[in-house]
Design an enzyme around this catalytic site. Structure first.
Site, PDB file in Angstrom:
ATOM      1  N   LYS A 119      -6.054  -6.000 -14.458  1.00  0.00           N
ATOM      2  CA  LYS A 119      -5.512  -5.422 -15.706  1.00  0.00           C
ATOM      3  C   LYS A 119      -6.166  -6.044 -16.934  1.00  0.00           C
ATOM      4  O   LYS A 119      -6.392  -5.359 -17.927  1.00  0.00           O
ATOM      5  CB  LYS A 119      -3.987  -5.573 -15.760  1.00  0.00           C
ATOM      6  CG  LYS A 119      -3.272  -4.655 -14.767  1.00  0.00           C
ATOM      7  CD  LYS A 119      -1.818  -4.387 -15.102  1.00  0.00           C
ATOM      8  CE  LYS A 119      -1.248  -3.339 -14.153  1.00  0.00           C
ATOM      9  NZ  LYS A 119       0.160  -3.068 -14.322  1.00  0.00           N
ATOM     10  N   LYS A 200      -5.881   2.531  -4.802  1.00  0.00           N
ATOM     11  CA  LYS A 200      -4.461   2.812  -4.579  1.00  0.00           C
ATOM     12  C   LYS A 200      -3.935   3.790  -5.641  1.00  0.00           C
ATOM     13  O   LYS A 200      -4.436   3.804  -6.759  1.00  0.00           O
ATOM     14  CB  LYS A 200      -3.665   1.496  -4.592  1.00  0.00           C
ATOM     15  CG  LYS A 200      -2.865   1.201  -5.833  1.00  0.00           C
ATOM     16  CD  LYS A 200      -2.007  -0.019  -5.649  1.00  0.00           C
ATOM     17  CE  LYS A 200      -1.193  -0.329  -6.881  1.00  0.00           C
ATOM     18  NZ  LYS A 200      -0.221   0.666  -7.330  1.00  0.00           N
ATOM     19  N   LYS A 203       0.943   4.200 -10.855  1.00  0.00           N
ATOM     20  CA  LYS A 203       1.803   4.830 -11.865  1.00  0.00           C
ATOM     21  C   LYS A 203       1.066   4.993 -13.190  1.00  0.00           C
ATOM     22  O   LYS A 203       1.187   5.996 -13.854  1.00  0.00           O
ATOM     23  CB  LYS A 203       3.024   3.933 -12.035  1.00  0.00           C
ATOM     24  CG  LYS A 203       4.140   4.537 -12.750  1.00  0.00           C
ATOM     25  CD  LYS A 203       5.497   3.898 -12.440  1.00  0.00           C
ATOM     26  CE  LYS A 203       5.535   2.573 -11.767  1.00  0.00           C
ATOM     27  NZ  LYS A 203       5.238   1.451 -12.689  1.00  0.00           N
TER      28      LYS A 203
HETATM   29  P1  ATP Z   1       1.267   0.412 -12.295  1.00  0.00           P
HETATM   30  O1  ATP Z   1       0.113   1.354 -12.179  1.00  0.00           O
HETATM   31  O2  ATP Z   1       2.054   0.543 -13.580  1.00  0.00           O
HETATM   32  O3  ATP Z   1       0.956  -0.997 -11.892  1.00  0.00           O
HETATM   33  P2  ATP Z   1       2.369   1.064  -9.691  1.00  0.00           P
HETATM   34  O4  ATP Z   1       2.186   2.471  -9.290  1.00  0.00           O
HETATM   35  O5  ATP Z   1       1.527   0.030  -9.032  1.00  0.00           O
HETATM   36  O6  ATP Z   1       2.342   0.947 -11.265  1.00  0.00           O
HETATM   37  P3  ATP Z   1       4.726  -0.597  -9.629  1.00  0.00           P
HETATM   38  O7  ATP Z   1       5.874  -0.458 -10.579  1.00  0.00           O
HETATM   39  O8  ATP Z   1       3.756  -1.689  -9.893  1.00  0.00           O
HETATM   40  O9  ATP Z   1       3.902   0.759  -9.469  1.00  0.00           O
HETATM   41  O10 ATP Z   1       5.281  -0.723  -8.165  1.00  0.00           O
HETATM   42  C1  ATP Z   1       6.557  -0.323  -7.713  1.00  0.00           C
HETATM   43  C2  ATP Z   1       6.625  -0.478  -6.198  1.00  0.00           C
HETATM   44  O11 ATP Z   1       5.819   0.538  -5.582  1.00  0.00           O
HETATM   45  C3  ATP Z   1       6.072  -1.816  -5.703  1.00  0.00           C
HETATM   46  O12 ATP Z   1       6.838  -2.246  -4.594  1.00  0.00           O
HETATM   47  C4  ATP Z   1       4.667  -1.469  -5.274  1.00  0.00           C
HETATM   48  O13 ATP Z   1       4.195  -2.360  -4.285  1.00  0.00           O
HETATM   49  C5  ATP Z   1       4.861  -0.060  -4.705  1.00  0.00           C
HETATM   50  N1  ATP Z   1       3.621   0.716  -4.804  1.00  0.00           N
HETATM   51  C6  ATP Z   1       2.923   0.989  -5.942  1.00  0.00           C
HETATM   52  N2  ATP Z   1       1.842   1.747  -5.669  1.00  0.00           N
HETATM   53  C7  ATP Z   1       1.866   1.950  -4.318  1.00  0.00           C
HETATM   54  C8  ATP Z   1       1.005   2.659  -3.425  1.00  0.00           C
HETATM   55  N3  ATP Z   1      -0.062   3.302  -3.863  1.00  0.00           N
HETATM   56  N4  ATP Z   1       1.322   2.664  -2.120  1.00  0.00           N
HETATM   57  C9  ATP Z   1       2.423   2.011  -1.667  1.00  0.00           C
HETATM   58  N5  ATP Z   1       3.269   1.326  -2.455  1.00  0.00           N
HETATM   59  C10 ATP Z   1       3.013   1.290  -3.762  1.00  0.00           C
END
Ligand code: ATP
Ligand code: LTN
Length: 344
Positions: A119, A200, A203
Protein backbone atom coordinates in the site's frame (compact mmCIF):
# COMPACT_ATOMS: atom_id res chain seq x y z
CA UNK A 1 -5.70 -13.48 32.12
CA UNK A 2 -8.87 -13.71 34.19
CA UNK A 3 -10.94 -15.09 31.30
CA UNK A 4 -9.26 -18.51 31.47
CA UNK A 5 -11.19 -19.27 34.64
CA UNK A 6 -14.60 -18.48 33.24
CA UNK A 7 -14.15 -19.26 29.57
CA UNK A 8 -16.62 -21.66 28.03
CA UNK A 9 -16.87 -21.18 24.28
CA UNK A 10 -14.06 -20.48 21.86
CA UNK A 11 -13.89 -16.74 21.25
CA UNK A 12 -13.71 -15.45 17.71
CA UNK A 13 -12.82 -11.95 16.50
CA UNK A 14 -12.72 -10.69 12.94
CA UNK A 15 -13.37 -7.54 10.97
CA UNK A 16 -13.75 -5.86 7.60
CA UNK A 17 -12.79 -2.31 6.63
CA UNK A 18 -15.63 -0.13 5.30
CA UNK A 19 -13.30 1.10 2.59
CA UNK A 20 -15.09 -0.07 -0.54
CA UNK A 21 -17.66 -2.50 -1.89
CA UNK A 22 -17.65 -6.00 -0.42
CA UNK A 23 -17.03 -8.71 -2.98
CA UNK A 24 -17.35 -12.48 -3.18
CA UNK A 25 -13.72 -12.84 -2.01
CA UNK A 26 -14.66 -11.18 1.30
CA UNK A 27 -17.72 -13.41 1.46
CA UNK A 28 -16.09 -16.74 0.61
CA UNK A 29 -12.78 -16.08 2.40
CA UNK A 30 -14.28 -14.61 5.54
CA UNK A 31 -17.91 -13.61 6.22
CA UNK A 32 -19.63 -16.79 5.05
CA UNK A 33 -17.47 -18.87 7.38
CA UNK A 34 -18.11 -16.54 10.30
CA UNK A 35 -21.84 -17.04 9.79
CA UNK A 36 -21.56 -20.81 9.39
CA UNK A 37 -19.54 -21.30 12.58
CA UNK A 38 -21.11 -18.68 14.82
CA UNK A 39 -23.49 -20.98 16.71
CA UNK A 40 -20.72 -23.00 18.35
CA UNK A 41 -18.65 -19.97 19.41
CA UNK A 42 -18.67 -16.57 21.08
CA UNK A 43 -18.20 -14.07 18.26
CA UNK A 44 -17.20 -10.44 17.81
CA UNK A 45 -17.51 -9.11 14.27
CA UNK A 46 -16.30 -5.57 13.85
CA UNK A 47 -16.59 -2.92 11.14
CA UNK A 48 -13.11 -1.45 11.38
CA UNK A 49 -13.65 2.19 10.44
CA UNK A 50 -10.47 3.30 12.23
CA UNK A 51 -8.49 1.00 9.97
CA UNK A 52 -10.26 2.39 6.90
CA UNK A 53 -9.01 5.97 7.50
CA UNK A 54 -5.36 4.85 7.31
CA UNK A 55 -5.87 5.91 3.69
CA UNK A 56 -8.08 8.93 2.97
CA UNK A 57 -11.81 8.26 2.85
CA UNK A 58 -14.46 10.76 1.88
CA UNK A 59 -16.37 11.27 5.19
CA UNK A 60 -19.87 10.90 3.68
CA UNK A 61 -18.84 7.81 1.77
CA UNK A 62 -17.22 6.30 4.85
CA UNK A 63 -20.45 6.76 6.84
CA UNK A 64 -22.44 5.07 4.06
CA UNK A 65 -19.99 2.19 3.62
CA UNK A 66 -19.92 1.60 7.37
CA UNK A 67 -23.70 1.02 7.34
CA UNK A 68 -23.33 -1.07 4.18
CA UNK A 69 -20.82 -3.44 5.76
CA UNK A 70 -22.97 -3.79 8.88
CA UNK A 71 -26.06 -4.54 6.74
CA UNK A 72 -24.10 -7.05 4.68
CA UNK A 73 -22.85 -8.87 7.78
CA UNK A 74 -26.45 -9.43 8.80
CA UNK A 75 -27.60 -10.17 5.24
CA UNK A 76 -24.85 -12.80 4.90
CA UNK A 77 -26.27 -14.63 7.89
CA UNK A 78 -24.49 -13.21 10.92
CA UNK A 79 -27.17 -13.32 13.56
CA UNK A 80 -27.01 -10.30 15.88
CA UNK A 81 -28.75 -12.31 18.59
CA UNK A 82 -25.81 -14.73 18.60
CA UNK A 83 -22.85 -12.64 17.44
CA UNK A 84 -21.78 -9.16 18.52
CA UNK A 85 -21.70 -6.81 15.53
CA UNK A 86 -20.17 -3.41 16.23
CA UNK A 87 -18.28 -0.44 14.86
CA UNK A 88 -14.68 -0.12 15.99
CA UNK A 89 -14.81 3.64 16.69
CA UNK A 90 -17.80 3.11 19.02
CA UNK A 91 -15.53 1.32 21.50
CA UNK A 92 -12.75 3.70 22.63
CA UNK A 93 -10.75 0.88 24.26
CA UNK A 94 -9.41 0.01 20.77
CA UNK A 95 -7.59 3.33 20.46
CA UNK A 96 -6.38 3.28 24.08
CA UNK A 97 -5.00 -0.21 23.79
CA UNK A 98 -3.27 0.65 20.52
CA UNK A 99 -1.19 3.34 22.20
CA UNK A 100 0.02 0.94 24.85
CA UNK A 101 0.79 -1.82 22.34
CA UNK A 102 2.63 0.71 20.15
CA UNK A 103 5.06 1.06 23.00
CA UNK A 104 5.98 -2.64 22.98
CA UNK A 105 6.09 -3.02 19.17
CA UNK A 106 9.42 -2.42 17.41
CA UNK A 107 9.05 -0.28 14.25
CA UNK A 108 11.08 -2.95 12.41
CA UNK A 109 8.21 -5.42 12.81
CA UNK A 110 5.82 -2.99 11.08
CA UNK A 111 7.93 -1.93 8.10
CA UNK A 112 8.28 -5.61 7.16
CA UNK A 113 4.52 -6.17 6.76
CA UNK A 114 3.56 -7.07 3.19
CA UNK A 115 0.33 -5.03 3.21
CA UNK A 116 2.26 -1.94 4.36
CA UNK A 117 4.90 -2.43 1.67
CA UNK A 118 2.28 -2.87 -1.07
CA UNK A 119 0.00 0.00 0.00
CA UNK A 120 2.80 2.46 0.78
CA UNK A 121 4.48 1.79 -2.56
CA UNK A 122 1.54 3.24 -4.49
CA UNK A 123 1.06 6.34 -2.32
CA UNK A 124 2.80 9.67 -2.52
CA UNK A 125 2.71 10.20 1.21
CA UNK A 126 2.20 7.47 3.78
CA UNK A 127 0.37 8.15 7.06
CA UNK A 128 1.70 6.97 10.41
CA UNK A 129 -1.66 5.21 10.74
CA UNK A 130 -0.91 3.00 7.73
CA UNK A 131 2.34 1.83 9.33
CA UNK A 132 0.58 1.36 12.66
CA UNK A 133 -2.38 -0.50 11.11
CA UNK A 134 -1.33 -3.94 12.42
CA UNK A 135 -1.01 -2.68 16.01
CA UNK A 136 -4.61 -1.44 15.89
CA UNK A 137 -5.54 -4.86 14.50
CA UNK A 138 -3.65 -6.54 17.37
CA UNK A 139 -5.63 -4.39 19.84
CA UNK A 140 -8.90 -5.46 18.22
CA UNK A 141 -8.05 -9.10 18.71
CA UNK A 142 -6.28 -8.99 22.08
CA UNK A 143 -8.89 -6.83 23.85
CA UNK A 144 -11.37 -9.68 23.46
CA UNK A 145 -8.96 -12.47 24.42
CA UNK A 146 -9.91 -14.04 21.09
CA UNK A 147 -8.76 -17.62 20.55
CA UNK A 148 -9.40 -17.64 16.82
CA UNK A 149 -9.25 -15.10 14.00
CA UNK A 150 -10.97 -16.33 10.81
CA UNK A 151 -9.47 -14.42 7.86
CA UNK A 152 -8.34 -14.83 4.27
CA UNK A 153 -4.73 -15.61 3.35
CA UNK A 154 -3.70 -11.93 3.09
CA UNK A 155 -4.29 -11.36 6.81
CA UNK A 156 -2.28 -14.30 8.14
CA UNK A 157 0.83 -12.17 8.59
CA UNK A 158 -1.07 -9.60 10.66
CA UNK A 159 -2.42 -12.28 12.99
CA UNK A 160 1.08 -13.67 13.38
CA UNK A 161 2.32 -10.21 14.31
CA UNK A 162 -0.53 -10.02 16.85
CA UNK A 163 0.81 -13.22 18.39
CA UNK A 164 4.30 -11.70 18.61
CA UNK A 165 2.97 -8.53 20.25
CA UNK A 166 0.91 -10.56 22.76
CA UNK A 167 3.86 -12.74 23.67
CA UNK A 168 6.16 -9.76 24.09
CA UNK A 169 3.65 -7.96 26.31
CA UNK A 170 3.07 -11.10 28.38
CA UNK A 171 6.83 -11.48 28.87
CA UNK A 172 7.30 -7.84 29.90
CA UNK A 173 4.25 -7.39 32.11
CA UNK A 174 3.01 -10.88 33.03
CA UNK A 175 0.34 -13.10 31.46
CA UNK A 176 -2.29 -10.69 30.13
CA UNK A 177 -3.28 -11.78 26.64
CA UNK A 178 -4.52 -14.96 25.00
CA UNK A 179 -2.23 -15.71 22.03
CA UNK A 180 -4.68 -16.11 19.10
CA UNK A 181 -4.61 -18.48 16.13
CA UNK A 182 -5.27 -17.38 12.54
CA UNK A 183 -7.93 -19.57 10.89
CA UNK A 184 -7.76 -19.77 7.11
CA UNK A 185 -10.32 -21.65 4.98
CA UNK A 186 -9.21 -24.88 3.30
CA UNK A 187 -10.46 -23.44 0.03
CA UNK A 188 -11.30 -19.84 -0.89
CA UNK A 189 -8.57 -18.20 1.18
CA UNK A 190 -7.51 -16.21 -1.86
CA UNK A 191 -10.17 -15.56 -4.49
CA UNK A 192 -8.48 -14.01 -7.49
CA UNK A 193 -9.39 -10.95 -9.52
CA UNK A 194 -11.44 -11.86 -12.62
CA UNK A 195 -9.53 -9.35 -14.75
CA UNK A 196 -6.11 -10.57 -13.54
CA UNK A 197 -6.03 -13.99 -11.88
CA UNK A 198 -2.42 -13.50 -10.79
CA UNK A 199 -3.74 -11.03 -8.16
CA UNK A 200 -6.19 -11.24 -5.28
CA UNK A 201 -9.66 -9.73 -5.59
CA UNK A 202 -9.62 -6.48 -3.55
CA UNK A 203 -12.29 -4.22 -2.13
CA UNK A 204 -10.28 -1.15 -3.04
CA UNK A 205 -10.39 -2.19 -6.71
CA UNK A 206 -13.93 -3.57 -6.72
CA UNK A 207 -15.12 -0.53 -8.67
CA UNK A 208 -12.79 -1.34 -11.57
CA UNK A 209 -14.96 -3.01 -14.21
CA UNK A 210 -14.34 -6.72 -14.48
CA UNK A 211 -12.21 -6.97 -11.31
CA UNK A 212 -14.77 -8.41 -8.89
CA UNK A 213 -18.33 -9.50 -8.33
CA UNK A 214 -19.66 -7.27 -5.58
CA UNK A 215 -22.22 -8.67 -3.16
CA UNK A 216 -24.79 -6.10 -4.31
CA UNK A 217 -24.24 -6.44 -8.08
CA UNK A 218 -27.36 -7.14 -10.18
CA UNK A 219 -27.54 -10.44 -12.15
CA UNK A 220 -26.70 -8.89 -15.52
CA UNK A 221 -23.57 -7.25 -14.18
CA UNK A 222 -22.50 -10.57 -12.65
CA UNK A 223 -23.05 -12.39 -15.97
CA UNK A 224 -21.02 -9.77 -17.77
CA UNK A 225 -18.08 -9.84 -15.33
CA UNK A 226 -17.84 -13.63 -15.34
CA UNK A 227 -18.21 -13.80 -19.13
CA UNK A 228 -15.21 -11.49 -19.48
CA UNK A 229 -13.13 -13.26 -16.79
CA UNK A 230 -9.55 -13.90 -17.92
CA UNK A 231 -8.83 -17.62 -18.42
CA UNK A 232 -6.22 -19.21 -20.72
CA UNK A 233 -5.89 -20.41 -24.27
CA UNK A 234 -6.41 -24.09 -23.36
CA UNK A 235 -9.65 -26.06 -23.10
CA UNK A 236 -9.24 -28.17 -20.01
CA UNK A 237 -11.63 -27.56 -17.10
CA UNK A 238 -9.87 -28.97 -14.04
CA UNK A 239 -8.62 -27.83 -10.64
CA UNK A 240 -4.95 -26.97 -10.88
CA UNK A 241 -2.08 -25.13 -9.14
CA UNK A 242 -0.55 -24.26 -12.50
CA UNK A 243 -0.27 -20.43 -12.64
CA UNK A 244 -1.31 -20.62 -16.31
CA UNK A 245 -4.66 -22.06 -15.23
CA UNK A 246 -5.25 -19.67 -12.32
CA UNK A 247 -8.30 -18.10 -13.97
CA UNK A 248 -10.09 -21.41 -14.61
CA UNK A 249 -9.11 -22.69 -11.17
CA UNK A 250 -10.55 -19.54 -9.59
CA UNK A 251 -13.91 -20.08 -11.33
CA UNK A 252 -13.93 -23.74 -10.29
CA UNK A 253 -13.12 -22.88 -6.67
CA UNK A 254 -15.98 -20.41 -6.54
CA UNK A 255 -18.29 -23.05 -8.04
CA UNK A 256 -17.04 -25.61 -5.50
CA UNK A 257 -17.55 -23.28 -2.54
CA UNK A 258 -21.05 -22.29 -3.59
CA UNK A 259 -22.36 -25.74 -4.60
CA UNK A 260 -20.46 -27.83 -2.00
CA UNK A 261 -19.95 -30.50 -4.68
CA UNK A 262 -16.75 -32.58 -4.67
CA UNK A 263 -13.90 -31.67 -7.01
CA UNK A 264 -14.24 -35.02 -8.77
CA UNK A 265 -17.95 -34.47 -9.41
CA UNK A 266 -17.32 -30.93 -10.63
CA UNK A 267 -14.62 -32.03 -13.07
CA UNK A 268 -16.88 -34.82 -14.32
CA UNK A 269 -19.76 -32.35 -14.71
CA UNK A 270 -17.66 -30.02 -16.89
CA UNK A 271 -15.84 -32.75 -18.86
CA UNK A 272 -16.17 -32.04 -22.58
CA UNK A 273 -17.68 -28.58 -22.01
CA UNK A 274 -16.05 -25.29 -23.01
CA UNK A 275 -15.06 -22.23 -20.99
CA UNK A 276 -18.19 -20.37 -22.13
CA UNK A 277 -20.40 -23.01 -20.47
CA UNK A 278 -18.25 -23.00 -17.34
CA UNK A 279 -18.65 -19.24 -17.10
CA UNK A 280 -22.40 -19.35 -17.65
CA UNK A 281 -22.86 -21.91 -14.90
CA UNK A 282 -20.57 -20.13 -12.46
CA UNK A 283 -22.44 -16.87 -13.03
CA UNK A 284 -25.81 -18.54 -12.33
CA UNK A 285 -24.51 -20.20 -9.16
CA UNK A 286 -23.24 -16.82 -7.90
CA UNK A 287 -26.51 -15.07 -8.77
CA UNK A 288 -28.54 -17.67 -6.86
CA UNK A 289 -26.22 -17.49 -3.83
CA UNK A 290 -26.41 -13.70 -3.71
CA UNK A 291 -30.17 -13.40 -4.26
CA UNK A 292 -31.26 -13.89 -0.59
CA UNK A 293 -28.34 -11.77 0.62
CA UNK A 294 -29.35 -8.90 -1.64
CA UNK A 295 -32.99 -9.10 -0.54
CA UNK A 296 -32.10 -8.94 3.14
CA UNK A 297 -29.56 -6.18 2.50
CA UNK A 298 -32.17 -4.02 0.74
CA UNK A 299 -34.63 -4.35 3.59
CA UNK A 300 -31.96 -3.46 6.19
CA UNK A 301 -30.76 -0.43 4.27
CA UNK A 302 -34.28 0.87 3.79
CA UNK A 303 -35.05 0.66 7.53
CA UNK A 304 -32.15 2.41 9.33
CA UNK A 305 -33.73 1.92 12.79
CA UNK A 306 -33.19 -1.85 12.84
CA UNK A 307 -29.51 -1.50 11.94
CA UNK A 308 -29.00 1.34 14.44
CA UNK A 309 -30.38 -0.89 17.22
CA UNK A 310 -28.14 -3.79 16.22
CA UNK A 311 -25.07 -1.53 16.26
CA UNK A 312 -25.96 0.15 19.56
CA UNK A 313 -26.48 -3.21 21.19
CA UNK A 314 -23.24 -4.51 19.65
CA UNK A 315 -21.23 -1.54 20.95
CA UNK A 316 -22.60 -2.11 24.46
CA UNK A 317 -21.75 -5.82 24.38
CA UNK A 318 -18.27 -5.18 22.97
CA UNK A 319 -17.57 -2.43 25.52
CA UNK A 320 -18.53 -4.76 28.35
CA UNK A 321 -15.56 -6.96 27.36
CA UNK A 322 -13.06 -4.42 26.02
CA UNK A 323 -13.59 -1.81 28.78
CA UNK A 324 -12.48 -4.00 31.71
CA UNK A 325 -9.71 -5.49 29.58
CA UNK A 326 -8.16 -2.13 28.81
CA UNK A 327 -8.28 -1.30 32.54
CA UNK A 328 -6.35 -4.50 33.21
CA UNK A 329 -3.78 -3.55 30.54
CA UNK A 330 -3.35 -0.05 32.00
CA UNK A 331 -2.83 -1.49 35.46
CA UNK A 332 -0.25 -3.94 34.08
CA UNK A 333 1.91 -1.20 32.61
CA UNK A 334 1.79 0.82 35.83
CA UNK A 335 -0.76 3.56 35.17
CA UNK A 336 -2.12 4.98 38.39
CA UNK A 337 -5.81 4.24 38.78
CA UNK A 338 -8.06 7.28 38.85
CA UNK A 339 -9.91 7.80 42.12
CA UNK A 340 -13.67 7.73 41.39
CA UNK A 341 -14.96 11.28 41.58
CA UNK A 342 -18.52 12.00 42.59
CA UNK A 343 -20.76 13.25 39.84
CA UNK A 344 -18.37 12.14 37.10
P1 ATP B 1 -8.80 -3.72 0.62
O1 ATP B 1 -8.65 -3.81 -0.87
O2 ATP B 1 -9.49 -2.47 1.11
O3 ATP B 1 -7.57 -4.10 1.38
P2 ATP B 1 -9.95 -6.38 0.89
O4 ATP B 1 -10.80 -6.78 -0.25
O5 ATP B 1 -8.60 -6.99 1.01
O6 ATP B 1 -9.90 -4.80 0.98
P3 ATP B 1 -10.43 -6.51 3.73
O7 ATP B 1 -11.37 -5.60 4.46
O8 ATP B 1 -8.98 -6.20 3.81
O9 ATP B 1 -10.80 -6.65 2.18
O10 ATP B 1 -10.68 -7.99 4.18
C1 ATP B 1 -11.85 -8.50 4.79
C2 ATP B 1 -11.74 -10.01 4.92
O11 ATP B 1 -11.87 -10.61 3.62
C3 ATP B 1 -10.38 -10.47 5.46
O12 ATP B 1 -10.58 -11.60 6.29
C4 ATP B 1 -9.62 -10.85 4.22
O13 ATP B 1 -8.63 -11.81 4.49
C5 ATP B 1 -10.74 -11.44 3.35
N1 ATP B 1 -10.42 -11.30 1.92
C6 ATP B 1 -10.16 -10.14 1.26
N2 ATP B 1 -9.92 -10.38 -0.05
C7 ATP B 1 -10.04 -11.73 -0.20
C8 ATP B 1 -9.90 -12.60 -1.33
N3 ATP B 1 -9.62 -12.13 -2.53
N4 ATP B 1 -10.08 -13.92 -1.13
C9 ATP B 1 -10.38 -14.41 0.10
N5 ATP B 1 -10.52 -13.64 1.20
C10 ATP B 1 -10.36 -12.33 1.07
N1 LTN C 1 -6.92 -5.93 8.47
C1 LTN C 1 -8.12 -6.71 8.32
C2 LTN C 1 -9.31 -6.12 8.96
C3 LTN C 1 -9.20 -6.26 10.44
C4 LTN C 1 -9.24 -7.47 11.16
C5 LTN C 1 -9.10 -7.09 12.54
C6 LTN C 1 -9.35 -8.80 10.80
C7 LTN C 1 -9.04 -5.25 11.33
N2 LTN C 1 -8.98 -5.75 12.59
C8 LTN C 1 -9.05 -8.04 13.52
C9 LTN C 1 -9.32 -9.76 11.83
C10 LTN C 1 -9.16 -9.37 13.16
C11 LTN C 1 -8.39 -6.88 6.85
O1 LTN C 1 -9.10 -7.74 6.53
N3 LTN C 1 -7.88 -6.10 6.01
Amino acid sequence: MNREKTKQKTRVFSGVQPSGDLHIGNYLGAIRRWAAEQYLKENYFCIVDMHAITVYQDPEVLRRKTRDVAALYVACGIDPAISTIFIQSHVPAHAECTWILNCVTPVGWLVRMTQYKVKSAVQESVSTGLLDYPVLQASDILLYDADEVPVGEDQKQHVELTRDIAQRFNRLYGETFVVPEPRLPASGARIRAFNDPTRKMSKSEAQVRGHAVRLVDPPDEIRMVIKRAVTDTGREIRFSDDPQKAGVNNLLEIYELLTAESRLDIEAHFAGKGYAELKEEVAEVIIEALRPIQERYQSLISDPAELDDILADGAARASAVAGPKVQEIKARVGFLQKKPCEGL
